[in-house]
Design a protein around this motif. Structure first.
Motif, PDB file in Angstrom:
ATOM      1  N   ASN A 604     -14.288  41.021  -5.336  1.00 50.80           N
ATOM      2  CA  ASN A 604     -14.140  40.619  -3.940  1.00 50.80           C
ATOM      3  C   ASN A 604     -13.919  39.116  -3.820  1.00 50.80           C
ATOM      4  O   ASN A 604     -13.135  38.659  -2.979  1.00 50.80           O
ATOM      5  N   VAL A 605     -14.597  38.344  -4.652  1.00 50.32           N
ATOM      6  CA  VAL A 605     -14.380  36.893  -4.636  1.00 50.32           C
ATOM      7  C   VAL A 605     -12.945  36.565  -5.045  1.00 50.32           C
ATOM      8  O   VAL A 605     -12.288  35.695  -4.444  1.00 50.32           O
ATOM      9  N   LEU A 606     -12.418  37.259  -6.041  1.00 49.86           N
ATOM     10  CA  LEU A 606     -11.045  37.028  -6.478  1.00 49.86           C
ATOM     11  C   LEU A 606     -10.047  37.371  -5.373  1.00 49.86           C
ATOM     12  O   LEU A 606      -9.076  36.634  -5.142  1.00 49.86           O
ATOM     13  N   SER A 607     -10.269  38.474  -4.678  1.00 51.03           N
ATOM     14  CA  SER A 607      -9.330  38.870  -3.618  1.00 51.03           C
ATOM     15  C   SER A 607      -9.375  37.886  -2.457  1.00 51.03           C
ATOM     16  O   SER A 607      -8.344  37.581  -1.844  1.00 51.03           O
ATOM     17  N   ILE A 608     -10.559  37.361  -2.147  1.00 50.23           N
ATOM     18  CA  ILE A 608     -10.663  36.372  -1.071  1.00 50.23           C
ATOM     19  C   ILE A 608      -9.972  35.075  -1.469  1.00 50.23           C
ATOM     20  O   ILE A 608      -9.295  34.435  -0.649  1.00 50.23           O
ATOM     21  N   ALA A 609     -10.123  34.669  -2.726  1.00 48.57           N
ATOM     22  CA  ALA A 609      -9.427  33.458  -3.193  1.00 48.57           C
ATOM     23  C   ALA A 609      -7.921  33.618  -3.058  1.00 48.57           C
ATOM     24  O   ALA A 609      -7.210  32.674  -2.688  1.00 48.57           O
ATOM     25  N   ALA A 610      -7.412  34.818  -3.341  1.00 47.67           N
ATOM     26  CA  ALA A 610      -5.980  35.067  -3.199  1.00 47.67           C
ATOM     27  C   ALA A 610      -5.548  34.945  -1.745  1.00 47.67           C
ATOM     28  O   ALA A 610      -4.487  34.380  -1.438  1.00 47.67           O
ATOM     29  N   VAL A 719      -3.921  39.632   5.077  1.00 53.51           N
ATOM     30  CA  VAL A 719      -3.548  39.523   3.660  1.00 53.51           C
ATOM     31  C   VAL A 719      -4.692  39.956   2.760  1.00 53.51           C
ATOM     32  O   VAL A 719      -4.492  40.672   1.769  1.00 53.51           O
ATOM     33  N   SER A 720      -5.906  39.567   3.114  1.00 60.27           N
ATOM     34  CA  SER A 720      -7.046  39.906   2.262  1.00 60.27           C
ATOM     35  C   SER A 720      -7.285  41.404   2.220  1.00 60.27           C
ATOM     36  O   SER A 720      -7.579  41.966   1.157  1.00 60.27           O
ATOM     37  N   VAL A 721      -7.164  42.081   3.371  1.00 56.75           N
ATOM     38  CA  VAL A 721      -7.337  43.543   3.390  1.00 56.75           C
ATOM     39  C   VAL A 721      -6.226  44.208   2.590  1.00 56.75           C
ATOM     40  O   VAL A 721      -6.466  45.163   1.840  1.00 56.75           O
ATOM     41  N   LEU A 722      -4.996  43.709   2.738  1.00 58.86           N
ATOM     42  CA  LEU A 722      -3.874  44.275   1.991  1.00 58.86           C
ATOM     43  C   LEU A 722      -4.090  44.120   0.489  1.00 58.86           C
ATOM     44  O   LEU A 722      -3.882  45.065  -0.292  1.00 58.86           O
ATOM     45  N   ILE A 723      -4.505  42.932   0.063  1.00 58.81           N
ATOM     46  CA  ILE A 723      -4.782  42.696  -1.360  1.00 58.81           C
ATOM     47  C   ILE A 723      -5.916  43.595  -1.838  1.00 58.81           C
ATOM     48  O   ILE A 723      -5.854  44.197  -2.916  1.00 58.81           O
TER      49      ILE A 723
END
Length: 775
Positions: A604-610, A719-723
């Motif tokens: 989850n931290v990685l997806s938020i960073a993206a 974007v975060s939900v899509l990722i």
């Protein structure tokens, strides 16, 4: 050490109905009562809110900061020089404003008589800057001037009705043909009221289309939207009542609407999907609704609590403004959870077996029917009428998603590497993030504060839009030493880097305070202005009074924004640690798997960073800003990363919990970690994909808002939900769970004893096998 082991035994376990099962069944059976109560609550809340609800404003102070302390000093020693300043900008392209001196005097006099006005400065009689750049208040060609109006309260908090008095006061200048615009927070008060109905309509339209394509049933598509809307309206009514007791930011209702619609549709969708599958498995509508509430409803309750915990984590910032934004969003999350557990079962009871009667394609729920070869099918998915389907039945289909999961199982390292590379590329811009405050120059030109900003920048330079007030409190300095102090300070203020001009120091009427005004060479939101504020407060002013008992401050709106930025930047790591830690504990307590919890937190931290990286590229680097209606490159609003982290981390746990519960359920039934991942992906891929597309559409629709902070949040959340629903759920989670195998569910025995036992999918209710213990 211990491992969760599957339960074994013959036949269907005897289960007791839990509270959620009983609640869902009762609401489905007494649907008329529940629906009427919800509608009555909606009407009552709206009526009371309109009668007694409060207003939203951005009138916030940060006690203990040097800018606030400086403001307090000014209010004590020179009230007319303190307060909150805004500019009324006057421009005449054809002739000098000196020809309008009588009208200007009348306007200034009228402004001074308005409530909450401390002072108003006539630009035609005020001394202009000398010995440096032209910073006003009258331009060199005499065609542009600004009236500095100081208020005892933030103008943006005075209510839209206050503008009637301001418009009446400046009417003589406008009647004489001059252009009059409002800058600063007075201009923010004059902005058009935010209207989110278009965004909501777009989000709803896309949601209907996604649900119809995904599941085929018209009623099943409309039901989550209707219930989510009712819950959000009730939540906004509650928020309005809370606003009567305490101050919430103007962006609060938009944020609450955005989050409430997203989670409300998602939560209802998960219950409706489980309910429809229960109907296909042979249950009657009331029993199907009760079972859905006991299983998916329990996961909704857990997910909602996780989101609320993440939002409440914003109070760790120590800033009431930030904490209250979290409270505003949490209000609609609470109503969404309550609606999912009561209103949704009632609506399911109302539709009965007719929920799929109107359809555009063959209705499906979790998976397409299609038993395995050799299986003994019943009416639907191999279930016998009247019998409770159980997790022990195991997977019964081998569709596209099942085959995809098996492909991941064969090459988990490849899929893991692909997912990490994608996230790394998207997250790269976050290393260059510039936090700051978005100035008026990025607003649409239809806003009066944007027009005032442009007039000021052209006539007096960009720094004129964010003047800094320098305060030297010499009340503890002996009278005999004050002259030398003033001379020493004046010399220190000469040739300060990034300062276009600093006015001479002047003493207040009581002689205890020296003040000056500094103008940056750059716009208020520019990094050079931030550096100037910090250099003045940390280095220049302390050196200017070195050896004396004087205290120094840099105050004003821009200085307050820099202090706010410094606090947010310093406390963001703490908020991240608290939110991640709490979510980690929730996952660990629910699934009793240490590595599963670690995996959930890290991914989850990685997806938020993206998602941060995408926001930086679009707004700060300007890769898509103009297309979104943003003028020029802008910094990332200081509190947006903090808000995004709390919201996204909470929302991403929705999909994490729903997917992990199905993996866990299959693991308890089969003791096969790889097959459990394939089974869970098979039955959740459709609903998670549709839920994610809906949430993406809801968030993305707010990009059309005129408020740039709302644009940032809308894009970042979408974007975060899509990722999260694609890269994380389709690449990383299956790959990591496959690589972990049985170790995913390992927990040290001592930790298992101290952790509370939380049940995500209702193992004490209908359906599913129950874990028998640890070894």
């Amino acid at each position: 050490m211990s491992h969760q082991q599957p339960a074994h035994g013959s036949g269907t376990p005897v289960r007791r109905a839990g509270v959620l099962h009983a609640t869902g069944s009762w609401c489905a059976r007494h649907f008329v009562v529940v629906i009427v109560l919800w509608i009555a609550a909606l009407v009552a809340l709206q009526a009371v809110q309109h009668a007694y609800g409060g207003d939203y404003s951005d009138n916030f102070a940060i006690p203990g900061t040097q800018s606030q302390d400086g403001l307090d000093v000014l209010e004590k020693h020179a009230p007319s020089a303190g307060g909150y300043s805004s500019q009324v900008v006057v421009h005449d392209a054809d002739k000098p404003l000196s020809g309008l001196s009588s009208q200007m005097s009348t306007v200034v006099g009228s402004l001074q008589k308005l409530p909450d006005v401390l002072s108003a400065q006539n630009p035609l009689t005020a001394p202009s800057s000398t010995g440096g750049p032209d910073v006003g208040p009258l331009s060199a060609d005499g065609k542009t001037a600004y009236i500095t109006v100081r208020f005892s309260e933030q103008p943006s908090s005075l209510g839209s009705g206050y503008l009637d008095g301001v418009d009446s006061a400046v009417r003589p200048l406008r009647s004489a043909g001059a252009e009059v615009e409002y800058g600063g927070s007075l201009g923010e008060l004059a902005r058009p009221k935010a209207n989110d109905r278009v965004s909501e309509a777009i989000g709803f339209g896309v949601a209907v289309l996604v649900l119809l394509i995904g599941f085929g049933s018209l009623l099943a598509a409309l039901l989550p939207l209707i219930t989510a809307l009712i819950c959000v309206v009730c939540g906004l009514g509650l928020l309005g009542l809370l606003a009567a007791a305490t101050t919430f930011a103007t962006v609060s209702p938009t944020l609450a609407t955005m989050i409430g619609l997203g989670v409300g549709i998602d939560y209802a969708l998960f219950l409706v999907t489980r309910h429809r599958q229960n109907l296909m498995d042979g249950r009657d509508p009331v029993a199907a609704a009760g079972a859905a509430t006991a299983t998916s409803g329990r996961a909704v309750l857990l997910s909602g609590c996780t989101v609320i915990i993440a939002l409440c984590g914003l109070w760790v910032s120590g800033i009431g403004f930030i904490g209250k934004l979290g409270v505003a969003a949490a209000v609609t999350v609470v109503t969404a959870v309550l609606g999912a557990l009561t209103l949704v079962p009632a609506m399911l009871g109302l539709t009965g077996r007719y929920i799929d009667r109107i359809h555009v394609r063959k209705p499906v729920a979790e998976v397409e029917p299609g038993p395995e070869p050799g299986a003994e099918p019943g009416p639907e998915r191999g279930a016998r009428p009247g019998r409770e389907p159980t997790a022990e039945r195991g997977p019964t289909t081998h569709g596209t998603w099942h085959r995809y999961a098996q492909r991941v199982e064969r090459r988990p390292w490849w899929f893991l590497a692909a997912g990490v590379v994608v996230l790394a590329v998207l997250a790269f811009p976050v290393f260059f993030i510039q936090l700051g405050h978005i100035g008026d120059g990025a607003d649409p030109k239809s806003f009066t504060d944007r027009r005032a900003y442009d007039l000021m920048s052209t006539a007096f330079g960009p720094g004129s839009n964010g003047p800094l007030t320098l305060v030297i409190d010499q009340s503890e300095v002996p009278q005999s030493d004050r002259s030398a102090l003033e001379s020493q300070a004046q010399q220190s203020l000469a040739k300060v880097p990034d300062a276009a001009f600093i006015t001479p120091l002047t003493a207040t009427q009581d002689g205890d305070v020296l003040t000056a005004t500094a103008y940056s060479v750059a716009a208020p939101q520019d990094e050079r202005t931030t550096s100037l504020v910090n250099h003045l407060s940390d280095d220049v002013l302390p050196a200017a009074v070195h050896g004396t008992a004087a205290d120094t401050y840099v105050t004003g709106t821009t200085a307050g924004q820099v202090d706010f930025l410094d606090i947010v930047s310093s406390r963001l790591p703490l908020i991240i640690a608290v939110v991640v830690g709490l979510a980690f504990l929730v996952i660990l307590a629910v699934f009793r798997g240490l590595l599963v919890a670690v995996k959930a937190a890290l991914l989850n931290v990685l997806s938020i960073a993206a998602s941060y990286g995408v926001v930086v590229a679009v707004f700060q680097w300007g890769w898509g800003g103009p297309a979104l209606g943003v003028s020029g490159d802008v910094p990332i609003e200081s509190y947006v990363p903090m808000m995004m982290f709390a919201i996204v981390f909470g929302l991403s746990m929705d999909y994490e919990i729903f997917l992990l519960t199905r993996i866990h359920e299959a693991w308890l039934a089969t003791n096969d970690p790889r097959a459990s991942v394939a089974h869970a992906l098979e039955i959740t891929a459709r609903v998670i994909t549709c839920a994610a597309l809906i949430m993406v559409s809801v968030f993305a629709a707010f990009i059309i808002s005129d408020n740039i902070v709302v644009k940032m949040l809308g894009l970042g959340l979408a974007v975060s939900v899509l990722i999260d629903a694609t890269v994380v759920r389709l690449l990383l989670v299956p790959a990591v769970m496959t690589l972990l195998g049985r170790a995913a569910w390992w927990t040290p025995r001592w930790l298992d004893r101290v952790l509370p036992h939380l049940d995500a999918e209702g193992s004490g209710t209908a359906g599913g096998a129950k874990a028998s213990g640890n070894t």
